[in-house]
Design an enzyme around this catalytic site. Structure first.
Site, PDB file in Angstrom:
ATOM      1  N   GLU A  11       0.836  -1.206   0.000  1.00 27.95           N
ATOM      2  CA  GLU A  11       0.000   0.000   0.000  1.00 27.95           C
ATOM      3  C   GLU A  11       0.867   1.251   0.000  1.00 27.95           C
ATOM      4  OE1 GLU A  11      -3.695   2.043   2.517  1.00 27.95           O
ATOM      5  OE2 GLU A  11      -3.009   0.012   2.999  1.00 27.95           O
ATOM      6  N   LEU A  45      16.639   2.372  -3.207  1.00 30.20           N
ATOM      7  CA  LEU A  45      16.598   1.810  -4.556  1.00 30.20           C
ATOM      8  C   LEU A  45      15.277   2.161  -5.221  1.00 30.20           C
ATOM      9  CD1 LEU A  45      18.004  -1.791  -3.925  1.00 30.20           C
ATOM     10  CD2 LEU A  45      19.196   0.102  -5.020  1.00 30.20           C
ATOM     11  N   GLU A 105      20.269 -10.344  -6.035  1.00 28.21           N
ATOM     12  CA  GLU A 105      20.297 -10.606  -4.593  1.00 28.21           C
ATOM     13  C   GLU A 105      18.883 -10.612  -4.011  1.00 28.21           C
ATOM     14  OE1 GLU A 105      24.398  -7.973  -3.887  1.00 28.21           O
ATOM     15  OE2 GLU A 105      22.449  -7.294  -3.112  1.00 28.21           O
ATOM     16  N   LYS A 125      16.311  -9.317  -1.404  1.00 32.62           N
ATOM     17  CA  LYS A 125      16.252  -8.052  -0.661  1.00 32.62           C
ATOM     18  C   LYS A 125      15.765  -8.350   0.760  1.00 32.62           C
ATOM     19  CE  LYS A 125      14.670  -3.263  -1.126  1.00 32.62           C
ATOM     20  NZ  LYS A 125      14.074  -3.094   0.201  1.00 32.62           N
ATOM     21  N   ARG A 141      20.849   3.617   8.848  1.00 32.13           N
ATOM     22  CA  ARG A 141      20.781   4.427   7.629  1.00 32.13           C
ATOM     23  C   ARG A 141      20.221   5.814   7.912  1.00 32.13           C
ATOM     24  NH1 ARG A 141      17.114   2.776   2.468  1.00 32.13           N
ATOM     25  NH2 ARG A 141      15.455   3.257   3.945  1.00 32.13           N
ATOM     26  N   CYS A 157     -11.685 -25.058  28.743  1.00 36.13           N
ATOM     27  CA  CYS A 157     -12.073 -25.377  30.125  1.00 36.13           C
ATOM     28  C   CYS A 157     -13.541 -25.128  30.436  1.00 36.13           C
ATOM     29  CB  CYS A 157     -11.211 -24.586  31.108  1.00 36.13           C
ATOM     30  SG  CYS A 157     -11.573 -22.816  31.149  1.00 36.13           S
ATOM     31  N   CYS A 205     -10.754 -15.946  28.132  1.00 36.60           N
ATOM     32  CA  CYS A 205     -11.241 -16.929  29.092  1.00 36.60           C
ATOM     33  C   CYS A 205     -11.006 -16.425  30.506  1.00 36.60           C
ATOM     34  CB  CYS A 205     -10.511 -18.263  28.875  1.00 36.60           C
ATOM     35  SG  CYS A 205     -10.757 -19.461  30.199  1.00 36.60           S
TER      36      CYS A 205
END
Length: 662
Positions: free
Chosen positions: A33, A81, A109, A111, A132, A403, A418
């Site tokens: 998205e 990228l 490669e 990613k 980064r 239970c 529960c």
């Protein structure tokens, strides 16, 4: 909406999502998205280049350095990228490269979906590591990176300076174990391995980071004064020879081979221990890379193929309900087997009743499945046109399927839970809580030991702790006779902890340690508390109607009654360790300020509370009296401003002996 407003709205939305993803490690939308919204913005800016601004998400790397860490300016920017989503886009990228580079060779490669870092070495010694950030400035997380065992702290035969770039990640197996422990402890679950890794690297305590068992894989040389290379693949082979964990990097001679590799990786992503959010295709020739150069955001010689979420139709054959360690009922869809994103799917999460109701999911429906975060299959939608006749809306059971105890909906969410005190599904967590420091404080009875006792069939309820076969306990792996003796002593000691700790140990909803102390002080025995009416409970300070109802329902439950009688037989004290609350000062609120000479502040507070008073920390219109000692400050001034009676320490003594009229 005019085009400028539309562009700004997209930028604001993307900046918010980017902040949640990179800086808060708490994404609210899928990568797909986000990518589609970014693509929409790129298209509009391409049609109206005069509206492009330097701070647009299309012009910069997402994320920023956090203030809690020292900032690091990257000598070589850590760029992003450009994304491609379709074969024609990949072909267009390759054609742009081929205009400069004849007969290009392509490094391919996986990613890795993690957190990008730069690692700096001087004379072979790891000296600094940074995230980064925004590509130009990152965060110094050196100490946390030292805990990542796959990062070498010293390398042999290294150049004087070397900076490499890699991706820190959390393996799926580690992520699953971490979330299991968090669930057992009642902590919120982490969203996905990527955000778990990012959150771990940003821990202020390296010990916490070490416990998260992160890994790192290297994919680039950023800077070096060592040997030079003609090809990227040669540089990666060199790093592998130095001892770095290096990303898979096969080289392909043409785009057709790359396309086949993209398809193969998409079908077999599960073979890697880490999550993959795409594939990286980059030019192998480093000289040709220099000619192509970069934009402000990404290099022109590389691209990231992004896999769209694969969706498949199948039939929902049944819905089964599981009970987690925290007691939450989780519905699971049993579906007709279907191949999805590289694996055969037979089950899918349905989250909770609200999710089922909102999508109107019914047994027998044809549903559309998708893997959330490429890991967990979930139902995206129902194909209404294929719904068979006779289906009915699905409702989760009102009693625990394990239970039989009643289930309750959380006040602050959609979860059903529960209420059974001895529910087998919650056994390990309930007993661990029962033995915890704020509860019965049973030393030596942590989660691992509790798990062993349960697995060996030695306990099936917190009450069973007081009837343990310690000869068998001594035979358990990692324990022994001494540990068994210590545990026996700790259990015997816990019998006299008193009512407030016992109430805390029960884990009754809305009843924490503070409420337990209040109830213990007022009712003095467990039996009196059990017999209390809702009116008597709500007359207790800080106990509201919701807490009162929770207490009444818990005490009325058969499992609770059984647990209480087991503890009574074992000799556990049901008596209060707190002094009974008087009524002389009930309904009165006091504030203490300044230095008291006759009493310590804590002693005065305790004595007032023992007679039913409430001692607050600040002065307000609700304050009844202020007790002012020497050097009283702002609280005294506030009391005078509001017209609240100010009393001396001598007055306090008279109040406590009943000789001062209140």
């Amino acid at each position: 909406m005019d085009i400028q407003t539309q562009i700004q709205a997209l930028r604001d939305q993307l900046n918010l999502w980017s902040h949640q993803y990179y800086d808060q490690d708490a994404p609210t939308v899928s990568d797909y998205e986000y990518d589609m919204t970014l693509r929409q913005l790129k298209q509009l800016e391409g049609e109206h280049p005069e509206l492009i601004t330097p701070d647009s998400p299309t012009q910069r790397v997402g994320g920023q350095a956090l203030d809690v860490f020292q900032q690091v300016r990257h000598e070589v920017p850590l760029q992003s990228l450009q994304d491609v989503f379709a074969p024609e886009e990949l072909s267009a990228f390759a054609q742009r490269v081929q205009e400069v580079a004849a007969d290009p060779q392509w490094v391919f490669e996986p990613k890795v979906d993690g957190l990008s870092v730069a690692l700096e070495y001087v004379d072979g010694v790891f000296v600094r590591g940074a995230t980064r950030g925004d590509g130009q400035v990152g965060e110094d997380v050196t100490e946390n990176l030292r805990t990542v065992r796959s990062i070498p702290l010293k390398i042999e035969n290294a150049p004087h300076r070397l900076i490499v770039r890699g991706e820190c990640y959390m393996a799926r197996s580690v992520f699953q174990k971490l979330n299991a422990l968090r669930e057992e402890s009642g902590k919120p679950l982490m969203a996905n391995p990527r955000n778990a890794a990012a959150g771990s690297l940003r821990q202020l305590d390296p010990k916490v980071a070490a416990q998260r068992r992160l890994d790192c894989i290297i994919f680039n040389i950023q800077l070096t004064d060592g040997p030079s290379f003609r090809r990227d693949s040669e540089a990666l082979d060199y790093l592998a020879g130095l001892g770095f964990p290096v990303i898979d990097h096969p080289v392909y001679p043409d785009l057709e081979s790359v396309s086949r590799a993209i398809g193969d990786l998409g079908e077999n992503r599960e073979r890697y221990p880490f999550d993959i959010d795409g594939a990286v295709i980059k030019l192998d020739d480093l000289e040709q890379r220099e000619i192509l150069g970069s934009t402000a955001k990404f290099p022109r010689w590389a691209a990231a193929w992004k896999y769209p979420p694969e969706q498949k139709e199948t039939v929902l054959e049944d819905i089964v309900v599981q009970v987690g360690r925290t007691g939450v009922l989780t519905p699971k869809a049993v579906v007709r087997p279907v191949r999805l994103a590289g694996t055969t799917v037979t089950n899918a999460t349905l989250h909770n009743q609200d999710f089922i109701t909102e999508k109107d999911i019914r047994i027998g429906d044809t549903v559309v499945l998708q893997k959330a975060g490429e890991i967990i299959p979930q139902v995206v939608s129902v194909v209404r046109g294929k719904r068979p006749e006779g289906t009915t809306p699905y409702l989760l059971p009102r009693a625990c399927p394990v239970c039989g105890a009643p289930v309750e909906r959380d006040e602050d969410g959609a979860a059903l839970r529960c209420t059974g005190a001895e529910c087998p599904a919650q056994l390990v967590r309930n007993i661990t809580h029962f033995a915890s420091r704020d509860a019965m404080d049973i030393e030596g009875l942590g989660p691992a030991v509790v798990q062993q006792l349960v697995e060996e069939g030695l306990i099936a309820s917190p009450g069973d702790l007081y009837n343990l076969d310690f000869d068998r306990v001594a035979q358990l792996e990692g324990l022994g006779e001494k540990s068994a003796q210590n545990l026996q002593k700790a259990l015997e000691k816990s019998k006299s902890q008193g009512l407030s700790r016992l109430l805390t140990a029960f884990g009754i909803r809305q009843v924490g340690a503070k409420a337990a102390q209040t109830l213990s002080r007022k009712f003095q025995t467990l039996d009196r508390l059990m017999d209390a009416t809702e009116e008597e409970l709500t007359e207790t300070e800080d106990i509201g109607s919701i807490t009162a109802q929770s207490l009444i329902q818990w005490f009325a439950a058969p499992q609770s009654r059984h647990l209480i009688e087991t503890l009574r037989t074992a000799g556990v004290s049901f008596e209060s360790a707190e002094e009974a609350v008087g009524v002389a000062l009930a309904g009165k609120t006091f504030v203490l300020t300044g230095t008291l000479t006759r009493y310590s502040r804590s002693e005065a507070k305790k004595l007032l509370e023992a007679q039913g008073a409430k001692v607050a920390g600040s002065v307000s219109k609700k304050t009844g009296y202020v007790i002012a000692g020497e050097a009283a400050g702002s609280k005294l001034a506030k009391a005078r401003e509001l017209g609240i009676p100010v009393l001396t320490e001598e007055d306090l003594g008279a109040i406590l002996t009943g000789t001062f009229p209140i």
